[in-house]
Design a protein around this motif. Structure first.
Motif, PDB file in Angstrom:
ATOM      1  N   LEU A   9       2.961  -1.474  -6.702  1.00 10.33           N
ATOM      2  CA  LEU A   9       3.002  -2.909  -6.420  1.00 10.33           C
ATOM      3  C   LEU A   9       3.991  -3.615  -7.337  1.00 10.33           C
ATOM      4  O   LEU A   9       4.708  -4.522  -6.917  1.00 10.33           O
ATOM      5  CB  LEU A   9       1.608  -3.519  -6.579  1.00 10.33           C
ATOM      6  CG  LEU A   9       1.533  -5.044  -6.437  1.00 10.33           C
ATOM      7  CD1 LEU A   9       2.001  -5.482  -5.044  1.00 10.33           C
ATOM      8  CD2 LEU A   9       0.134  -5.550  -6.717  1.00 10.33           C
ATOM      9  N   GLY A  10       4.030  -3.197  -8.615  1.00 14.28           N
ATOM     10  CA  GLY A  10       4.970  -3.795  -9.551  1.00 14.28           C
ATOM     11  C   GLY A  10       6.414  -3.652  -9.086  1.00 14.28           C
ATOM     12  O   GLY A  10       7.224  -4.574  -9.231  1.00 14.28           O
ATOM     13  N   THR A  11       6.746  -2.500  -8.493  1.00 13.23           N
ATOM     14  CA  THR A  11       8.114  -2.317  -7.983  1.00 13.23           C
ATOM     15  C   THR A  11       8.392  -3.266  -6.819  1.00 13.23           C
ATOM     16  O   THR A  11       9.500  -3.780  -6.682  1.00 13.23           O
ATOM     17  CB  THR A  11       8.355  -0.866  -7.537  1.00 13.23           C
ATOM     18  OG1 THR A  11       7.478  -0.531  -6.444  1.00 13.23           O
ATOM     19  CG2 THR A  11       8.137   0.106  -8.688  1.00 13.23           C
ATOM     20  N   ALA A  12       7.371  -3.495  -5.984  1.00 13.48           N
ATOM     21  CA  ALA A  12       7.543  -4.406  -4.846  1.00 13.48           C
ATOM     22  C   ALA A  12       7.718  -5.850  -5.318  1.00 13.48           C
ATOM     23  O   ALA A  12       8.504  -6.613  -4.749  1.00 13.48           O
ATOM     24  CB  ALA A  12       6.344  -4.291  -3.908  1.00 13.48           C
ATOM     25  N   ILE A  13       6.971  -6.235  -6.364  1.00 13.79           N
ATOM     26  CA  ILE A  13       7.093  -7.591  -6.903  1.00 13.79           C
ATOM     27  C   ILE A  13       8.433  -7.755  -7.625  1.00 13.79           C
ATOM     28  O   ILE A  13       9.135  -8.762  -7.464  1.00 13.79           O
ATOM     29  CB  ILE A  13       5.917  -7.892  -7.860  1.00 13.79           C
ATOM     30  CG1 ILE A  13       4.606  -7.986  -7.069  1.00 13.79           C
ATOM     31  CG2 ILE A  13       6.166  -9.184  -8.636  1.00 13.79           C
ATOM     32  CD1 ILE A  13       3.380  -8.141  -7.938  1.00 13.79           C
ATOM     33  N   ALA A  28      -2.217   1.377   0.016  1.00 12.44           N
ATOM     34  CA  ALA A  28      -0.921   2.056   0.020  1.00 12.44           C
ATOM     35  C   ALA A  28      -0.170   1.838   1.327  1.00 12.44           C
ATOM     36  O   ALA A  28       1.064   1.853   1.349  1.00 12.44           O
ATOM     37  CB  ALA A  28      -1.111   3.547  -0.235  1.00 12.44           C
ATOM     38  N   VAL A  29      -0.905   1.622   2.423  1.00 18.14           N
ATOM     39  CA  VAL A  29      -0.273   1.538   3.748  1.00 18.14           C
ATOM     40  C   VAL A  29       0.698   0.356   3.844  1.00 18.14           C
ATOM     41  O   VAL A  29       1.862   0.539   4.229  1.00 18.14           O
ATOM     42  CB  VAL A  29      -1.337   1.498   4.853  1.00 18.14           C
ATOM     43  CG1 VAL A  29      -0.676   1.316   6.224  1.00 18.14           C
ATOM     44  CG2 VAL A  29      -2.182   2.771   4.836  1.00 18.14           C
ATOM     45  N   PRO A  30       0.269  -0.873   3.524  1.00 17.43           N
ATOM     46  CA  PRO A  30       1.233  -1.973   3.620  1.00 17.43           C
ATOM     47  C   PRO A  30       2.402  -1.847   2.646  1.00 17.43           C
ATOM     48  O   PRO A  30       3.509  -2.316   2.954  1.00 17.43           O
ATOM     49  CB  PRO A  30       0.382  -3.219   3.317  1.00 17.43           C
ATOM     50  CG  PRO A  30      -0.843  -2.727   2.640  1.00 17.43           C
ATOM     51  CD  PRO A  30      -1.082  -1.366   3.193  1.00 17.43           C
ATOM     52  N   LEU A  31       2.194  -1.208   1.499  1.00 14.42           N
ATOM     53  CA  LEU A  31       3.305  -1.034   0.560  1.00 14.42           C
ATOM     54  C   LEU A  31       4.319  -0.011   1.080  1.00 14.42           C
ATOM     55  O   LEU A  31       5.531  -0.172   0.890  1.00 14.42           O
ATOM     56  CB  LEU A  31       2.776  -0.619  -0.816  1.00 14.42           C
ATOM     57  CG  LEU A  31       1.979  -1.703  -1.551  1.00 14.42           C
ATOM     58  CD1 LEU A  31       1.436  -1.175  -2.868  1.00 14.42           C
ATOM     59  CD2 LEU A  31       2.830  -2.947  -1.783  1.00 14.42           C
ATOM     60  N   LEU A  79       3.796  -7.990   4.195  1.00 10.17           N
ATOM     61  CA  LEU A  79       3.133  -6.695   4.005  1.00 10.17           C
ATOM     62  C   LEU A  79       2.929  -6.400   2.520  1.00 10.17           C
ATOM     63  O   LEU A  79       1.878  -5.890   2.108  1.00 10.17           O
ATOM     64  CB  LEU A  79       3.962  -5.587   4.657  1.00 10.17           C
ATOM     65  CG  LEU A  79       3.957  -5.556   6.193  1.00 10.17           C
ATOM     66  CD1 LEU A  79       5.035  -4.626   6.712  1.00 10.17           C
ATOM     67  CD2 LEU A  79       2.585  -5.130   6.709  1.00 10.17           C
ATOM     68  N   ALA A  80       3.933  -6.713   1.694  1.00 15.27           N
ATOM     69  CA  ALA A  80       3.782  -6.525   0.249  1.00 15.27           C
ATOM     70  C   ALA A  80       2.641  -7.376  -0.280  1.00 15.27           C
ATOM     71  O   ALA A  80       1.878  -6.950  -1.150  1.00 15.27           O
ATOM     72  CB  ALA A  80       5.087  -6.879  -0.464  1.00 15.27           C
TER      73      ALA A  80
END
Length: 478
Positions: free
Chosen positions: A35-39, A101-104, A126-127
């Motif tokens: 999640l941190g990578t997505a943010i 994990a699916v939406p990420l 999604l994130a």
């Protein structure tokens, strides 16, 4: 859960006894890293998206589109909180956590293969959906598996791993291409799925579902108990405590029914109100907005350091602060740590605001252009030690077990609503009152956070959930 120390032959030493707890906490937090990578993805790539080198088919995104890309994560998270809050009670903490994990995975797929701004909107939604589940379920899972003496340490892993993920995005965004970054980071949530499958459901949830034998197996795994007589005695003792705790919430026939009526006890109402204020202060402190716009803020502040490099420096300092929190959170009173970190964060934000104000008044600040980087680095560091991670540690500790799922969902949904307003309208506020004005507002919020903790929140370090509830009911602050 209370830790028990035994040093005689045939028993488990304390350092060995908690190994599986640490492994379970790390396994759960791999999704926090993802999640941190997505943010963190937004900070290095937003300048690219608004530039003439934009990877999108229609070219650069507009300023309005950029604010929507930034803020739609919060909208997705608001809806996702309700979904994962329901899922946590219906299907369990473990299954729901795996589902995040699916939406990420889908987020990185949209970034890797999407060519329009509309696909990026979907990606950020999604994130946000994944973020909602991670923010709600990781602290909940850790709280329900941890021993009292290390609950704070394990709980602080959440922000640490989140910050590591953010730094990974900052670094990769500076040195790798837009698409290559997405291809690589696509694998992180998949790794989480593969590793977290081996860890058990929380004992508390299993007992609430009358799966006592499964709860016993879960506890045996997490504590490292063997079949020796003294270990079996320890297992029975802890199981008895959990059974009493759960039976005291409501009769087993009513365990599956959770409603707002469960917030009737004063401790539950007070915990919910404190939780709502805590998450509001967490977001209004500005730290999440600053992370989203790190590179842009340094560019606007006139720092001599390359904006992306400045973001990497801040990300590294954030990790140092988060790691410091894992070391001291169970050694220092939570209240003192939260109050001190809030006070010093306020000082750092005030200093950055003052630099910006002097610059806006055309004062020559070339000799002190190091202040934006130094101040923001200090703020992120000190907030990562106390203000940011302790919000989620305290929230998961003060909510009574029966309403932890629903109460956590309400607080997390409120957090994302406030976060949306802050991230979406941060650029607007910069236009209205200047970057320096925003920093001063954030500084005032940090001061308010410390004052609120001092007045209303009880000390939770080393206390069992029952003791914390007693402190809430009797207004015990120390």
């Amino acid at each position: 859960m209370t830790a028990q120390k035994h040093g005689s032959s045939g028993t488990i030493k304390p350092d060995r006894k908690i190994v599986k707890l640490y492994l379970a906490a790390i396994g759960a937090n791999i999704i926090s890293l993802s999640l941190g990578t997505a943010i963190g993805w937004l900070s290095p790539f937003l300048p690219l998206l608004i530039s003439t080198d934009s990877p999108l088919d229609q070219g650069p995104v507009t300023d309005v589109q950029a604010t929507w890309i930034a803020s739609l994560l919060c909208i997705g998270a608001f809806g996702g909180t309700l979904l994962f809050g329901w899922s946590a009670e219906k299907f369990g903490r473990k299954a729901s956590l795996l589902a995040t994990a699916v939406p990420l995975i889908c987020f990185w797929g949209c970034v890797a293969f999407g060519t329009t701004v509309e696909v990026l909107y979907i990606a950020r939604l999604l994130a946000g959906l994944g973020a909602a589940g991670v923010f709600l379920l990781v602290p909940m899972y850790i709280t329900e598996i941890a021993e009292d003496r290390i609950r704070g340490t394990l709980g602080s892993f959440f922000i640490l791993f989140l910050n590591i993920g953010t730094l990974v995005s900052f670094v990769m965004g500076s040195y790798l291409s837009y698409h290559m970054t997405a291809y690589i980071l696509f694998t992180l949530p998949i790794v989480f799925l593969a590793l977290f499958l081996q860890f058990p459901e929380t004992p508390q949830y299993l007992i609430r579902r009358n799966r006592v034998r499964d709860a016993e197996s879960s506890l045996k795994y997490l504590r490292g108990y063997t079949s020796t007589p003294d270990h079996l005695e320890m297992l029975r003792s802890e199981m008895d405590g959990l059974l009493v705790q759960v039976s005291g919430e409501k009769d087993s026939t009513e365990q599956n029914s959770i409603s707002l009526a469960d917030f009737a006890p004063p401790s539950a109402r007070k915990a919910l109100l404190i939780g709502l204020v805590l998450v509001s202060l967490n977001q209004l402190s500005g730290c999440f907005a600053l992370i989203n716009y790190t590179a842009q803020i340094f560019a606007d502040a006139g720092s001599d350091l390359d904006p992306n490099m400045a973001a990497i420096v801040v990300g590294a300092i954030q990790i140092i602060g988060s790691y410091g929190s894992t070391i001291i959170v169970d050694r220092c009173p939570r209240k003192h740590l939260y109050i001190v970190s809030s006070f010093f964060a306020a000082i750092g934000l005030f200093a950055m605001g003052t630099h910006g104000y002097l610059k806006s008044q055309h004062v020559d600040v070339s000799a002190i252009n190091w202040i934006p980087v130094a101040s923001l680095s200090f703020v992120i560091f000190i907030a990562s030690v106390g203000l940011l991670p302790l919000t989620f540690v305290i929230l998961s500790e003060i909510l009574p077990p029966k309403v932890r799922g629903l109460g956590g969902s309400i607080c997390t949904a409120f957090l994302w609503m406030i976060s949306f307003l802050v991230v979406k309208y941060f650029p607007v506020m910069v236009e209205l009152i200047g970057l320096h004005g925003c920093m001063w507002v954030f500084s005032a919020v940090c001061l308010s956070a410390g004052l609120f903790n001092a007045i209303f929140i009880p000390e939770t370090r080393g206390r069992s959930i029952e003791q914390i509830i007693h402190a809430m009911e009797n207004n015990i602050k120390s």
